[in-house]
Design an enzyme around this catalytic site. Structure first.
Site, PDB file in Angstrom:
ATOM      1  N   ARG A  90     -14.162  32.666  13.548  1.00  0.00           N
ATOM      2  CA  ARG A  90     -13.909  31.474  14.356  1.00  0.00           C
ATOM      3  C   ARG A  90     -14.987  31.331  15.427  1.00  0.00           C
ATOM      4  NH1 ARG A  90     -10.472  31.194  17.636  1.00  0.00           N
ATOM      5  NH2 ARG A  90     -10.191  33.410  17.981  1.00  0.00           N
ATOM      6  N   SER A 140      -6.347  43.720  16.936  1.00  0.00           N
ATOM      7  CA  SER A 140      -7.096  44.382  15.869  1.00  0.00           C
ATOM      8  C   SER A 140      -7.310  45.862  16.184  1.00  0.00           C
ATOM      9  CB  SER A 140      -8.458  43.693  15.699  1.00  0.00           C
ATOM     10  OG  SER A 140      -9.223  44.322  14.711  1.00  0.00           O
ATOM     11  N   ARG A 194     -12.938  39.292   4.540  1.00  0.00           N
ATOM     12  CA  ARG A 194     -11.503  38.993   4.480  1.00  0.00           C
ATOM     13  C   ARG A 194     -11.068  38.648   3.061  1.00  0.00           C
ATOM     14  NH1 ARG A 194      -8.193  38.318   9.256  1.00  0.00           N
ATOM     15  NH2 ARG A 194      -9.507  38.578  11.083  1.00  0.00           N
ATOM     16  N   ASP A 208       1.436  37.778   9.982  1.00  0.00           N
ATOM     17  CA  ASP A 208       0.600  37.261  11.067  1.00  0.00           C
ATOM     18  C   ASP A 208       1.266  36.243  11.991  1.00  0.00           C
ATOM     19  OD1 ASP A 208      -1.998  37.415  12.276  1.00  0.00           O
ATOM     20  OD2 ASP A 208      -2.450  35.432  11.467  1.00  0.00           O
ATOM     21  N   THR A 237      -0.894  45.934  10.626  1.00  0.00           N
ATOM     22  CA  THR A 237      -0.702  45.729   9.186  1.00  0.00           C
ATOM     23  C   THR A 237      -0.160  46.989   8.518  1.00  0.00           C
ATOM     24  OG1 THR A 237      -2.486  44.097   9.122  1.00  0.00           O
ATOM     25  CG2 THR A 237      -1.856  45.112   7.037  1.00  0.00           C
ATOM     26  N   LYS A 273      -5.737  28.920  11.628  1.00  0.00           N
ATOM     27  CA  LYS A 273      -5.497  29.106  13.055  1.00  0.00           C
ATOM     28  C   LYS A 273      -5.327  27.777  13.781  1.00  0.00           C
ATOM     29  CE  LYS A 273      -5.375  33.574  13.182  1.00  0.00           C
ATOM     30  NZ  LYS A 273      -4.055  34.231  13.339  1.00  0.00           N
TER      31      LYS A 273
END
Length: 540
Positions: free
Chosen positions: A61, A240, A324, A259, A245, A202
């Site tokens: 992003r 992160s 990703r 998420d 996860t 997002k």
């Protein structure tokens, strides 16, 4: 106009204001999108059948190029600043007109989708893409209407994403050629100049983070969630590197989502229909569920093949470390469909404390939970300079500051109300260091962390004796099943307890300094959860 896979309501593209002939593909299947993307040379097929694509210049992003239109709906409600940057309504209209003109002769991929597994609170999305693989990403990440739902579909919100359209900052009001602009009044998101697919995901998350708390008093959350066999839901917040996860992917529990979720008066529901996971250094041994989910229909971004093969080299960082994958949640064997569960009984704030100060697990009261929710703390290892490594403090409000249109206290207040109403336990879990800071101490063992979370989930941890932490005031257990008692109090793990005391005070002051920017709009009950606060230890 050539229309493919046309459904009655989904064919309406009147908002694009164009009668010119162009090819428009409606609600193509994953197989059709992959075939089209390959024919258009948008990427490659991997050995597992996943589609590999590059996002171009932007591999993540671009926060400084994300805007919200400031108008009558948002002027007095959005938390304006470096995260929520205002955009002029007239500039938006002019840019929108330019974008529509640009799209007039382009091949388009249009998709109807839902955001929100709870039908009472979901958004109907109309998504317009110029790339076939972007439309495949949206098929994976958003919820997929059935044929009857498509036939009656009316969009609540529209995303227009054209990576090949670039803005002119001198005339369009943007900072650069790329942009993501949310117009909450006109219910449109415009994305241009960037091929990073996560901007679409997002963008809708930010929209829901406005609509649900502001209009409906529903708590939206940047978290993963799972549910036990007895229906006991649990929520995991964490930035992160904290293990969110890994710890939420419990083989003994079913995945609600990884998420984005909301908490209503009835329970928790997932916003999404898929998972968007990092794959750097991915292996079947470390993340078997993600590994097995990357099959036909999945997307992998910015990865590279092993030489002379079509096998993905997940260790390759030549493009970015932010590699990703996006896949439907149905690729996870123990995911629940629909992604809805009951009231959460336990919430876990995960932090990888590289200073070795935070206990491996501690129990927070309502005030502390709201305070630490706004703080959103973790620490990252900053790297090596002249042989010395130092941890770096990281705070992200509500564990997702980049996606919060409203002041963080709005979300924290809703969390506190939910805790009180449902007697939900909140635990702070340190997956970072113990026995000293990074470079001196050692990383918390995953087996111990799992045992502590299991004890919290089955209720046994709530029944043991606790002691208050001298700086942060939360409750630290003296014992925990299947965990050595001598690691539960971090001070006991340091060779020099006095040095631990010093570092704990330093970290407490860092929390206070970070919180200064929130204080003016934060209620006193939240401030009572701060470090060094004598009344912060009051029970609910």
């Amino acid at each position: 106009m050539q229309e493919i896979a046309l459904a009655p309501q989904t064919s309406d593209l009147a908002f694009l204001d164009s009668n010119q002939s162009r090819k428009v593909h409606y609600n193509l299947s994953p197989a059709e999108l992959i075939e089209t993307a390959l024919a258009r040379k948008e990427g490659f097929l991997t050995s597992t059948g996943a589609f590999m694509a590059d996002t171009g210049t932007f591999t993540g992003r671009s926060p400084k190029d994300r805007f919200i239109v400031m108008d009558h709906k948002t002027r007095d409600s959005v938390w304006w600043g470096d995260i929520n940057i205002p955009f002029d309504p007239e500039k938006f209209e002019a840019l929108y007109a330019k974008m529509k003109s640009f799209l007039a002769d382009k091949e388009l991929f249009v998709r109807d989708a839902f955001a929100g597994a709870d039908p009472n609170h979901r958004l109907n999305l109309k998504i317009v893409n110029t790339l076939a693989w972007h439309n495949l990403f949206c098929h994976n990440m958003f919820l997929r209407p059935n044929e009857d739902e498509k036939a009656q579909f009316n969009a609540d919100f529209t995303i227009i994403c054209a990576p090949d359209f670039q803005a002119d900052p001198a005339t369009d009001g943007t900072r650069s050629a790329n942009f993501a602009i949310l117009n909450l009044s006109k219910r449109i998101i415009l994305i241009g100049g960037t091929g990073y697919a996560g901007e679409m995901k997002k963008g809708i998350f930010s929209v829901l983070n406005f609509i649900l708390p502001h209009d409906k008093q529903i708590l939206s959350m940047h978290c993963s969630a799972n549910v036990g066999k007895d229906g006991d839901a649990a929520i995991f917040f964490g930035l992160s590197g904290t293990g969110k996860t890994t710890l939420s992917a419990d083989p003994n529990r079913n995945l609600i989502g990884d998420d984005e979720h909301a908490w209503t008066e009835h329970g928790v529901f997932n916003f999404e229909g898929g998972c968007y996971a990092k794959v750097i250094d991915l292996s079947r041994e470390k993340e078997p569920e993600i590994w097995d989910a990357i099959r036909f229909g999945a997307v992998v971004e910015n990865t590279r093949f092993k030489p002379n093969t079509r096998e993905v080299d997940y260790s390759n960082k030549s493009v970015t470390e932010n590699t990703r994958t996006a896949y439907p949640i149905t690729h996870i064997d123990h995911a629940i469909i629909p992604s809805i569960a009951g009231i959460p009984k336990n919430i876990f704030f995960l932090t990888a404390d590289a200073f070795g100060v935070m206990p491996p697990i501690s129990k927070l009261n309502k005030n502390q939970a709201m305070y630490h929710f706004i703080s959103g703390y973790t620490a990252k290892v900053a790297g090596t300079e002249m042989g010395i490594t130092e941890p770096k403090l990281t705070f992200s409000a509500c564990f997702g500051a980049a996606f919060l249109p409203l002041h963080p206290s709005v979300y924290a207040k809703l969390l506190g109300q939910k805790m009180e109403q449902h007697d939900t336990h909140v635990w702070l879990v340190n997956t970072g260091w113990t026995g000293g800071a990074y470079g001196v101490g050692q990383r918390m063992k995953l087996s111990h962390t799992r045992a502590m979370i299991s004890a919290a989930l089955n209720g046994s941890l709530a029944k043991v004796a606790f002691q208050k932490h001298p700086v942060f005031g939360f409750e630290v257990p003296l014992t925990c099943p299947n965990v050595p008692h001598n690691i539960l109090n971090p001070r006991d793990t340091w060779a020099d307890p006095n040095l631990y005391d010093q570092k704990a005070v330093e970290l407490g002051k860092a929390f206070e300094q970070n919180f200064e920017k929130f204080k003016d709009l934060t209620a006193e009950e939240i401030l009572r959860g701060a470090p060094f606060h004598s009344s912060g230890n009051e029970e609910i």
